[in-house]
Design a protein around this motif. Structure first.
Motif, PDB file in Angstrom:
ATOM      1  N   MET A   1       7.029 -25.225  26.002  1.00  0.00           N
ATOM      2  CA  MET A   1       8.208 -24.613  25.378  1.00  0.00           C
ATOM      3  C   MET A   1       7.965 -23.123  25.100  1.00  0.00           C
ATOM      4  N   ALA A   2       9.045 -22.343  25.190  1.00  0.00           N
ATOM      5  CA  ALA A   2       8.908 -20.901  24.931  1.00  0.00           C
ATOM      6  C   ALA A   2       8.486 -20.668  23.483  1.00  0.00           C
ATOM      7  N   LYS A   3       7.743 -19.608  23.269  1.00  0.00           N
ATOM      8  CA  LYS A   3       7.357 -19.223  21.904  1.00  0.00           C
ATOM      9  C   LYS A   3       8.567 -18.581  21.218  1.00  0.00           C
ATOM     10  N   ILE A   4       8.845 -19.029  20.001  1.00  0.00           N
ATOM     11  CA  ILE A   4      10.010 -18.490  19.281  1.00  0.00           C
ATOM     12  C   ILE A   4       9.558 -17.390  18.323  1.00  0.00           C
ATOM     13  N   ILE A   5      10.208 -16.245  18.414  1.00  0.00           N
ATOM     14  CA  ILE A   5       9.950 -15.147  17.481  1.00  0.00           C
ATOM     15  C   ILE A   5      11.239 -14.889  16.722  1.00  0.00           C
ATOM     16  N   ALA A   6      11.205 -15.060  15.406  1.00  0.00           N
ATOM     17  CA  ALA A   6      12.405 -14.808  14.598  1.00  0.00           C
ATOM     18  C   ALA A   6      12.212 -13.502  13.846  1.00  0.00           C
ATOM     19  N   VAL A   7      13.139 -12.559  14.073  1.00  0.00           N
ATOM     20  CA  VAL A   7      13.035 -11.254  13.424  1.00  0.00           C
ATOM     21  C   VAL A   7      13.970 -11.261  12.215  1.00  0.00           C
ATOM     22  N   LEU A   8      13.403 -11.063  11.046  1.00  0.00           N
ATOM     23  CA  LEU A   8      14.209 -11.174   9.838  1.00  0.00           C
ATOM     24  C   LEU A   8      13.879 -10.043   8.877  1.00  0.00           C
ATOM     25  N   GLY A   9      14.602  -9.982   7.779  1.00  0.00           N
ATOM     26  CA  GLY A   9      14.368  -8.914   6.816  1.00  0.00           C
ATOM     27  C   GLY A   9      15.367  -9.047   5.693  1.00  0.00           C
ATOM     28  N   GLY A  10      15.225  -8.208   4.704  1.00  0.00           N
ATOM     29  CA  GLY A  10      16.103  -8.326   3.547  1.00  0.00           C
ATOM     30  C   GLY A  10      17.482  -7.776   3.827  1.00  0.00           C
ATOM     31  N   LYS A  11      17.713  -6.564   3.406  1.00  0.00           N
ATOM     32  CA  LYS A  11      19.060  -5.998   3.526  1.00  0.00           C
ATOM     33  C   LYS A  11      19.365  -5.538   4.952  1.00  0.00           C
ATOM     34  N   GLY A  12      20.651  -5.348   5.213  1.00  0.00           N
ATOM     35  CA  GLY A  12      21.049  -4.772   6.490  1.00  0.00           C
ATOM     36  C   GLY A  12      20.505  -3.360   6.581  1.00  0.00           C
ATOM     37  N   GLY A  13      20.173  -2.949   7.768  1.00  0.00           N
ATOM     38  CA  GLY A  13      19.748  -1.565   7.968  1.00  0.00           C
ATOM     39  C   GLY A  13      18.255  -1.362   8.004  1.00  0.00           C
ATOM     40  N   SER A  14      17.455  -2.412   7.776  1.00  0.00           N
ATOM     41  CA  SER A  14      16.002  -2.202   7.796  1.00  0.00           C
ATOM     42  C   SER A  14      15.484  -2.031   9.231  1.00  0.00           C
ATOM     43  N   GLY A  15      16.279  -2.479  10.196  1.00  0.00           N
ATOM     44  CA  GLY A  15      15.880  -2.284  11.593  1.00  0.00           C
ATOM     45  C   GLY A  15      15.612  -3.590  12.336  1.00  0.00           C
ATOM     46  N   LYS A  16      16.193  -4.688  11.878  1.00  0.00           N
ATOM     47  CA  LYS A  16      15.957  -5.984  12.546  1.00  0.00           C
ATOM     48  C   LYS A  16      16.439  -5.950  13.999  1.00  0.00           C
ATOM     49  N   SER A  17      17.668  -5.455  14.198  1.00  0.00           N
ATOM     50  CA  SER A  17      18.202  -5.440  15.566  1.00  0.00           C
ATOM     51  C   SER A  17      17.410  -4.471  16.444  1.00  0.00           C
ATOM     52  N   THR A  18      17.075  -3.319  15.879  1.00  0.00           N
ATOM     53  CA  THR A  18      16.286  -2.336  16.624  1.00  0.00           C
ATOM     54  C   THR A  18      14.946  -2.941  17.040  1.00  0.00           C
ATOM     55  N   CYS A  19      14.277  -3.599  16.092  1.00  0.00           N
ATOM     56  CA  CYS A  19      12.961  -4.178  16.397  1.00  0.00           C
ATOM     57  C   CYS A  19      13.096  -5.360  17.348  1.00  0.00           C
ATOM     58  N   SER A  20      14.191  -6.129  17.237  1.00  0.00           N
ATOM     59  CA  SER A  20      14.383  -7.260  18.167  1.00  0.00           C
ATOM     60  C   SER A  20      14.486  -6.738  19.595  1.00  0.00           C
ATOM     61  N   ILE A  21      15.291  -5.699  19.783  1.00  0.00           N
ATOM     62  CA  ILE A  21      15.427  -5.136  21.129  1.00  0.00           C
ATOM     63  C   ILE A  21      14.115  -4.505  21.585  1.00  0.00           C
ATOM     64  N   GLY A  22      13.503  -3.719  20.701  1.00  0.00           N
ATOM     65  CA  GLY A  22      12.255  -3.037  21.068  1.00  0.00           C
ATOM     66  C   GLY A  22      11.195  -4.032  21.514  1.00  0.00           C
ATOM     67  N   LEU A  23      11.092  -5.108  20.766  1.00  0.00           N
ATOM     68  CA  LEU A  23      10.087  -6.118  21.071  1.00  0.00           C
ATOM     69  C   LEU A  23      10.439  -6.875  22.350  1.00  0.00           C
ATOM     70  N   ALA A  24      11.713  -7.218  22.499  1.00  0.00           N
ATOM     71  CA  ALA A  24      12.143  -7.950  23.703  1.00  0.00           C
ATOM     72  C   ALA A  24      11.887  -7.097  24.948  1.00  0.00           C
ATOM     73  N   LEU A  25      12.192  -5.809  24.872  1.00  0.00           N
ATOM     74  CA  LEU A  25      11.955  -4.925  26.022  1.00  0.00           C
ATOM     75  C   LEU A  25      10.457  -4.804  26.307  1.00  0.00           C
ATOM     76  N   ALA A  26       9.669  -4.675  25.244  1.00  0.00           N
ATOM     77  CA  ALA A  26       8.218  -4.521  25.430  1.00  0.00           C
ATOM     78  C   ALA A  26       7.622  -5.781  26.049  1.00  0.00           C
TER      79      ALA A  26
END
Ligand SMILES: Nc1ncnc2c1ncn2[C@@H]1O[C@H](COP(=O)(O)OP(=O)(O)O)[C@@H](O)[C@H]1O
Ligand SMILES: [Mg+2]
Length: 244
Positions: A1-26
């Motif tokens: 099974m694929a390894k699951i990476i869940a990107v989370l954080g407290g408030k909006g704006g900390s960079g969850k979406s940015t880090c999700s994309i950055g990590l997925a691209l890397a």
């Protein structure tokens, strides 16, 4: 099974979406097959940031509901290893149980990693449902409020018997020296999470959001690449702080 990476954080704006994309691209650049899932129901953005919103017909709710996966996946031109499932335009179209079942039933041979961009806030039931093999990455900014959020999330992950790791995003040496925290260790200790990487403040990342053309360059790209390598089990030392 694929390894699951869940990107989370407290408030909006900390960079969850940015880090999700950055990590997925890397990860995809390291020849890993990545399924990136935008789980920010009602607030989707990854399709736009990756420049594929015009292709969007079906989203993760359709895939969870049983529609053929290949018809729901969005491909980004020039990035063969990356597939995106966009978030639905509204909330509540599927349950956590259905989502986890969908992940468990993903064909074994399609993806090496599933990177999930979670919405702001915390959800202990989701942490429990995602299972102990999940890599939970908490995105935190180097300021006291964000570090407290990370500590709260770390405590919830502990309660759910899950292990979280810390990404410090929008790092500038200035913050650590002059604002609240005197050293990086203070941030890490306060959060109670193990550090997996530091992403610098980068104008490439903020511009990417402005023009909807997500190209990561320079130090931010290197930072995501180091995090991806660490998640793949390599021992990659942290550079000197002024070089991050
Ligand atoms: N390392 C960074 N350097 C510069 N800007 C950043 C960085 N990380 C995030 N941002 C900016 O912060 C804003 C919020 O980021 P986003 O990823 O949408 O946060 P979240 O998903 O946690 O709500 C965006 O405008 C983004 O460009
Ligand atoms: Mg987001």
């Amino acid at each position: 099974m694929a390894k699951i990476i869940a990107v989370l954080g407290g408030k909006g704006g900390s960079g969850k979406s940015t880090c999700s994309i950055g990590l997925a691209l890397a990860l995809s650049e390291q020849n890993k097959r990545v399924l990136l899932i935008d789980l920010d129901e009602g607030m989707r953005c990854l399709d736009m940031l990756l420049g594929v919103s015009e292709k969007l017909l079906f989203d993760v709710s359709d895939a969870v509901g049983g529609r053929e996966l290949s018809s729901c996946i969005l491909k980004v031109d020039g990035i063969d290893n990356l597939s995106l499932l966009a978030a639905p335009g509204e909330k509540g179209l599927f349950s956590t149980t259905d989502f986890v079942k969908f992940l468990e039933n993903l064909p074994n041979n399609l993806f090496d990693y599933v990177v999930i961009d979670l919405p702001a806030g915390s959800d202990i039931e989701l942490y429990k449902a995602l299972g102990p093999g999940t890599e939970f990455l908490c995105v935190c900014n180097p300021n006291a409020v964000s570090v407290r959020d990370a500590a709260t999330i770390g405590a919830l992950l502990n309660k759910a018997n899950r292990k979280g790791k810390l990404i410090i995003n929008r790092f500038e040496t200035y913050f650590v020296r002059n604002v609240i925290f005197s050293t990086l260790d203070d941030i890490i200790n306060e959060s109670g999470l193990a550090l997996v990487g530091i992403v610098p403040e980068s104008e490439h990342l903020s511009f990417a959001f402005l023009n909807g053309n997500f190209k990561i360059k320079g130090r931010a790209k290197k930072a995501f690449s180091r995090i991806a390598s660490r998640l793949c089990g390599q021992n990659v030392p942290l550079p000197k702080l002024k070089r991050i």
